[in-house]
Write a protein that holds these residues in place. Sequence first.
Motif, PDB file in Angstrom:
ATOM      1  N   SER A   1     -63.985   5.551 -48.308  1.00  0.00           N
ATOM      2  CA  SER A   1     -65.528   4.602 -48.134  1.00  0.00           C
ATOM      3  C   SER A   1     -66.226   4.915 -49.359  1.00  0.00           C
ATOM      4  O   SER A   1     -65.516   5.592 -50.390  1.00  0.00           O
ATOM      5  N   ASP A   2     -67.465   4.470 -49.629  1.00  0.00           N
ATOM      6  CA  ASP A   2     -68.221   4.642 -50.825  1.00  0.00           C
ATOM      7  C   ASP A   2     -68.176   6.185 -51.066  1.00  0.00           C
ATOM      8  O   ASP A   2     -68.240   6.551 -52.323  1.00  0.00           O
ATOM      9  N   ASP A   3     -68.385   6.940 -50.083  1.00  0.00           N
ATOM     10  CA  ASP A   3     -68.740   8.219 -50.397  1.00  0.00           C
ATOM     11  C   ASP A   3     -67.508   9.214 -50.264  1.00  0.00           C
ATOM     12  O   ASP A   3     -67.464  10.601 -50.271  1.00  0.00           O
ATOM     13  N   VAL A   4     -66.246   8.784 -49.839  1.00  0.00           N
ATOM     14  CA  VAL A   4     -65.283   9.652 -49.285  1.00  0.00           C
ATOM     15  C   VAL A   4     -63.916   9.279 -49.729  1.00  0.00           C
ATOM     16  O   VAL A   4     -63.485   7.975 -49.888  1.00  0.00           O
ATOM     17  N   ILE A   5     -63.110  10.027 -50.467  1.00  0.00           N
ATOM     18  CA  ILE A   5     -61.601   9.734 -50.867  1.00  0.00           C
ATOM     19  C   ILE A   5     -60.752  10.479 -50.031  1.00  0.00           C
ATOM     20  O   ILE A   5     -61.123  11.554 -49.239  1.00  0.00           O
ATOM     21  N   GLY A   6     -59.673  10.095 -49.856  1.00  0.00           N
ATOM     22  CA  GLY A   6     -58.692  10.616 -48.957  1.00  0.00           C
ATOM     23  C   GLY A   6     -57.472  11.076 -50.061  1.00  0.00           C
ATOM     24  O   GLY A   6     -57.215  10.498 -50.947  1.00  0.00           O
ATOM     25  N   ILE A   7     -56.937  12.169 -49.687  1.00  0.00           N
ATOM     26  CA  ILE A   7     -55.738  12.779 -50.732  1.00  0.00           C
ATOM     27  C   ILE A   7     -54.500  13.142 -49.593  1.00  0.00           C
ATOM     28  O   ILE A   7     -54.523  13.937 -48.882  1.00  0.00           O
ATOM     29  N   SER A   8     -53.333  12.454 -49.979  1.00  0.00           N
ATOM     30  CA  SER A   8     -52.179  12.876 -49.036  1.00  0.00           C
ATOM     31  C   SER A   8     -51.422  13.560 -49.891  1.00  0.00           C
ATOM     32  O   SER A   8     -50.861  13.002 -50.943  1.00  0.00           O
ATOM     33  N   LEU A   9     -50.868  14.644 -49.529  1.00  0.00           N
ATOM     34  CA  LEU A   9     -49.995  15.494 -50.036  1.00  0.00           C
ATOM     35  C   LEU A   9     -48.410  15.353 -49.568  1.00  0.00           C
ATOM     36  O   LEU A   9     -48.507  14.969 -48.433  1.00  0.00           O
ATOM     37  N   ASP A  10     -47.454  15.821 -50.097  1.00  0.00           N
ATOM     38  CA  ASP A  10     -46.116  15.956 -49.715  1.00  0.00           C
ATOM     39  C   ASP A  10     -45.967  17.370 -49.765  1.00  0.00           C
ATOM     40  O   ASP A  10     -45.455  18.163 -50.753  1.00  0.00           O
ATOM     41  N   THR A  11     -45.892  18.118 -48.460  1.00  0.00           N
ATOM     42  CA  THR A  11     -45.547  19.496 -48.541  1.00  0.00           C
ATOM     43  C   THR A  11     -44.079  19.644 -48.124  1.00  0.00           C
ATOM     44  O   THR A  11     -43.684  21.089 -47.970  1.00  0.00           O
TER      45      THR A  11
END
Length: 584
Positions: free
Chosen positions: A391-401
Amino acid sequence: MSRIRSVAASTASSLGVNRRTVLAAAGAVSLSAGVGYALRPTDSEAATAAAPVAHSRQAGPAALAPYTKGTTLASVAAPRNSSGYRRLGDGAGWSRVVRSELAAPKSGRAGRRRTLAAFVQFTDLHLQDVQHPLRLEYLRSTDVHAWRPQEALTVQGAVSLVERVNALRGAPVTGAPLHFVMTTGDNTDNNAHSELEWFMKVMSGGRITPNSGDPKHYEGVQNSGMKLYWQPESTTRDNDKALGFPHLNGYLAAAIREVQSPGLKLPWYSTVGNHDALPLGCYGSHGDPYLAEAAIGGKKLFDVSAADAKKLQDAIKKATDPRGAGYRDFLKAHARSMRSVTPDEKRAPYTQADYLKAHLDPAHQGLGPVGHGYSSANLDAGTQYYAFRISDDVIGISLDTTDAGGHYEGSIGTAQLKWLDKTLKDNKDSYAVVFSHHTSKTMDNTRPDPARPGEKRHGGAEVVSVLNAHANVLAWVNGHIHKNVVTPHQASGGRSFWEISTASHVDYPHLARIIELVDNKDGTLSVFTTLIESAAPHRTDFADLSQTGLAALYRELAFNAPGANKTLAGSAADRNTELVLKKG
């Protein structure tokens, strides 16, 4: 914290529409556009660039009022009888618990709060080709939980979970529209092409036949005549029937019958788990070629002695055979005990490139985004991590663990750890939610990646340290442990975040989680978590072998599975919560 102006917001502004209204109503323009705008499109780990606006299946604006119907706040499956095989029915809902370890909640916040984002987490679907020749069902002779009676119904159960999300009309606390679904790994179980196709169709829609080998008949442990496994259609007095499991004529034919998934009516993103990346979830992706041949072959091992099963299980747990050479020798030593089954090339293990290509395939796009977070740049670089704008205020970060070197526990390489740190730093004016499969405590396998032998691997403690160094991190959302656990993380200087680990959808209680991020407008933020079950009714009918009936049975069989861990729902403080933290 200042806000980043999104493409959707810019578009809305030009039309004279309030930015917050665009993001909070009508499914949000940014959602129709795929949400996952590339933060850095030239980076190999970046998400795909903004996709063209796709038409939404949502009927219209969601009412901005709490929506608890269909959540565990309203009702939870519960046993109706006290002994033997326990039938399920409607039980009392779980209340919400306010967690204040990281910040004190302030009165009146409910009237001030502003929604930042709302989304759904799926995790550990473990869609299973239960007739796959390499499965380890026979470990049940030493560990009763190594094979579950409900496993033939994973596809029906997952489709019912999709149906539950589609029926939600808003978030349970704020009533805000749900932005997307993120699945945090172990989407498949045996790293088989058959399962990968089923997963993509469950999420994006399509017809699925959860069968392999003989197209007309089931060929697996449940019609083997062996007492070790539940024989639903046989008169055999197996070990599970002795505990009250039912006799169900027609069950196996129904379990492999075609299933229809409507697909999610929301965009969805994907995070990789060890069962997606590694054969059987534990053997290195560059493992023994004998296993790849055996996966598509016509021989399957159904039974070994308890002593032999114990040796194999110990080798898996201790990671003394990360590439599967010992498992190869084990299978060869038991070749004469194998039974004939129908060969099937669809059972072949898939590679990292195969996994990415499946997500990028237009046939599986659903409501997007293209690649479901992954991009052609990931394919070129051989990476499975990315960032996207929520959203305007939020990013998502997807990791490969996952660790390609083998073993079911995880870690990340130096390049990914540095990328994580840089992505958080470059987006310091946005809040961040991090997604992964493994939890901080299960990232203790630092075996080198065969593709990058000189690169150091880093465990969960180092990831926590990086996250704690950035004031914009609100939550780390993961799975893997099949249990609801919510953990506060606090560093010096007041920086803090919540780690939210969610139970699986293969072991009871078969849950997913809605997560809402809000600004309380008083110097604090709240992360609300609300668990949901599938749409299948709590009560089962043994005569109902329809798709819905099987989804209900899936839950009840899992509840009664011998050896099933009865603590996976976690405590009340790990279920429906309000997690308060200070603004960074």
